[in-house]
Design an enzyme around this catalytic site. Sequence first.
Site, PDB file in Angstrom:
ATOM      1  CG  HIS A   1     -24.244   4.690  19.345  1.00 38.90           C
ATOM      2  ND1 HIS A   1     -23.280   4.172  20.047  1.00 38.90           N
ATOM      3  CD2 HIS A   1     -23.933   4.302  17.935  1.00 38.90           C
ATOM      4  CE1 HIS A   1     -22.306   3.432  19.329  1.00 38.90           C
ATOM      5  NE2 HIS A   1     -22.644   3.673  18.014  1.00 38.90           N
TER       6      HIS A   1
ATOM      7  N   GLY B   1     -19.413  -7.782   9.976  1.00 41.40           N
ATOM      8  CA  GLY B   1     -18.866  -6.449  10.314  1.00 41.40           C
ATOM      9  C   GLY B   1     -18.937  -5.221   9.193  1.00 41.40           C
ATOM     10  CB  ALA B   2     -21.175  -4.935   6.283  1.00 42.70           C
TER      11      ALA B   2
ATOM     12  CB  SER C   1     -22.752 -11.089  10.649  1.00 44.04           C
ATOM     13  OG  SER C   1     -21.744 -10.364  11.339  1.00 44.04           O
TER      14      SER C   1
ATOM     15  CD  GLU D   1     -23.260  -8.952  20.227  1.00 36.34           C
ATOM     16  OE1 GLU D   1     -23.957  -9.532  19.492  1.00 36.34           O
ATOM     17  OE2 GLU D   1     -22.653  -7.985  19.251  1.00 36.34           O
TER      18      GLU D   1
ATOM     19  CG  ASP E   1     -27.943  -5.167  16.414  1.00 33.28           C
ATOM     20  OD1 ASP E   1     -28.300  -4.177  16.305  1.00 33.28           O
ATOM     21  OD2 ASP E   1     -26.570  -5.164  16.442  1.00 33.28           O
TER      22      ASP E   1
ATOM     23  CE1 TYR F   1     -22.524   0.015  19.607  1.00 34.26           C
ATOM     24  CE2 TYR F   1     -22.194  -0.509  22.133  1.00 34.26           C
ATOM     25  CZ  TYR F   1     -22.878  -0.398  20.766  1.00 34.26           C
ATOM     26  OH  TYR F   1     -24.081  -0.827  21.029  1.00 34.26           O
TER      27      TYR F   1
HETATM   28  P1  ADP Z   1     -21.643  -7.165  12.612  1.00 31.12           P
HETATM   29  O1  ADP Z   1     -22.644  -7.585  13.622  1.00 31.12           O
HETATM   30  O2  ADP Z   1     -21.881  -5.669  12.163  1.00 31.12           O
HETATM   31  O3  ADP Z   1     -21.567  -7.930  11.194  1.00 31.12           O
HETATM   32  P2  ADP Z   1     -19.773  -7.763  14.633  1.00 31.12           P
HETATM   33  O4  ADP Z   1     -18.297  -7.413  14.979  1.00 31.12           O
HETATM   34  O5  ADP Z   1     -20.789  -7.643  15.893  1.00 31.12           O
HETATM   35  O6  ADP Z   1     -20.144  -7.268  13.289  1.00 31.12           O
HETATM   36  O7  ADP Z   1     -19.883  -9.431  14.313  1.00 31.12           O
HETATM   37  C1  ADP Z   1     -19.203  -9.844  13.581  1.00 31.12           C
HETATM   38  C2  ADP Z   1     -18.634 -11.209  14.195  1.00 31.12           C
HETATM   39  O8  ADP Z   1     -19.732 -12.139  14.410  1.00 31.12           O
HETATM   40  C3  ADP Z   1     -17.600 -12.125  13.261  1.00 31.12           C
HETATM   41  O9  ADP Z   1     -16.415 -11.413  13.389  1.00 31.12           O
HETATM   42  C4  ADP Z   1     -17.866 -13.648  13.853  1.00 31.12           C
HETATM   43  O10 ADP Z   1     -17.016 -13.625  14.828  1.00 31.12           O
HETATM   44  C5  ADP Z   1     -19.160 -13.604  14.012  1.00 31.12           C
HETATM   45  N1  ADP Z   1     -19.728 -14.227  13.175  1.00 31.12           N
HETATM   46  C6  ADP Z   1     -20.926 -13.632  12.358  1.00 31.12           C
HETATM   47  N2  ADP Z   1     -21.620 -14.062  11.357  1.00 31.12           N
HETATM   48  C7  ADP Z   1     -20.922 -15.465  11.428  1.00 31.12           C
HETATM   49  C8  ADP Z   1     -20.901 -16.611  10.685  1.00 31.12           C
HETATM   50  N3  ADP Z   1     -21.740 -16.689   9.733  1.00 31.12           N
HETATM   51  N4  ADP Z   1     -19.978 -17.507  10.991  1.00 31.12           N
HETATM   52  C9  ADP Z   1     -19.250 -17.438  12.099  1.00 31.12           C
HETATM   53  N5  ADP Z   1     -18.958 -16.424  12.762  1.00 31.12           N
HETATM   54  C10 ADP Z   1     -20.012 -15.420  12.398  1.00 31.12           C
HETATM   55 MG    MG Z   2     -22.781  -6.802  15.697  1.00 32.27          MG
END
Ligand code: ADP
Ligand code: MG
Length: 378
Positions: A34, A118-119, A123, A156, A168, A220
């Site tokens: 943060h 979401g970990a 992602s 984003e 990120d 957040y």
């Molecule tokens: P984090 O970035 O910590 O994993 P976020 O909530 O920021 O969690 O992002 C997760 C979201 O990004 C998912 O709910 C989905 O909408 C999108 N996402 C991530 N990876 C993929 C993927 N491989 N295919 C489709 N959507 C994805």
């Molecule tokens: Mg994220």
Amino acid sequence: MSSQEAINGFKELFGYEPSGVWSAPGRANLIGEHTDYNNGFVFPFGIDRRTYVALSTRKDMNVRISSSFADGVVEFELGKRKPKNLDWALYPLGIAWVMRQHACCGFDAYIISDVPVGAGLSSSAAIECAVAVALNDVWEAGIEPQKLALIGQEAENDVVGAPTGIMDQTASLLAKKDSAVLLDCKSLETELVPLGLDSQGLVVAVIDTKVAHRHSDGGYRVRREACEIGAKKMGVESLRELSEEDLPAAQEKLDDVTFRRCKHVITENRRVIAAVDALKRRDLATLGELLLQSHASMRDDFEISVTELDVAVELAMEVGAVGARMTGGGFGGSAIAIIDESKMELLTEHCKAVFAKKGFAETNVFAVAPSDGARREA
Ligand code: ADP
Ligand code: MG
């Protein structure tokens, strides 16, 4: 997970060969949480879990996009209007929207990923950056990686609607094998710092608590607002401008909650610089201590940890980790621990047993290796 799988999936879906495959890694943040949207310092690395996009340009301005993560194909016409209400597809379409001045044609894309969603391993940046480097190539936009990171952030923030910082995407684009990226979020200057964990038999373990977070949800955003209010009341543009010497004055001026939010950010900036310094001196004991202090600050002052993350950190230390902390935006997600590779199994079993006993979700414990940033694969 491989380019070939992305190619196969693309062919099955669209019935022809993609023109290429691009990939981008998720990231783990070693320290500096943060601090990015407060113009401060962060120290993340790219992980060996990636998102692959097989993509081909089209003759019209249409987009067809699909992911192994979700059912169906999302269709969209570029250039007409800003994408909205399209769930996960807002991430890739958001990139296309922000890059729209370069959009000379539509595209078909198929996405696969082994970055857990979401970990706390981003992602979201992995999918954004994989699509960004793909479109940068096929649209021949010639955009530098640091500028692509800003494009990812804008997608984003502005299209997905999650008020996240620049960390990120920078990590996902600029990461290098065996290194972490020290990023000054004010100047956007970066420095690659070799981690040298391998040579000491150490790995970074991720303990995914399976507690799902969503950045587009409130926590957040509220933290971000508290930081902005704190900076304003202290008469500075961002919390980056303050140091620990300003804490007594901040405590006088701010209400208790706002003070503690600001205190986390101000102390965390100092910890990032100290952690990089410790790493360069190979002083792992200090690095470990800083990770623990960072966790305590997020738990007690910034209040973004959850019980599962606190327990994960404790369990890592019980099996002899050098240091551990929650990573990512908080409210769930993963903890990381720097730990002897030989202790991975013990850590996995310990987490599994204690989480079961406490009635928590089953953890996923795995090691991540610092890996290269976004690139063309095929
Ligand atoms: P984090 O970035 O910590 O994993 P976020 O909530 O920021 O969690 O992002 C997760 C979201 O990004 C998912 O709910 C989905 O909408 C999108 N996402 C991530 N990876 C993929 C993927 N491989 N295919 C489709 N959507 C994805
Ligand atoms: Mg994220």
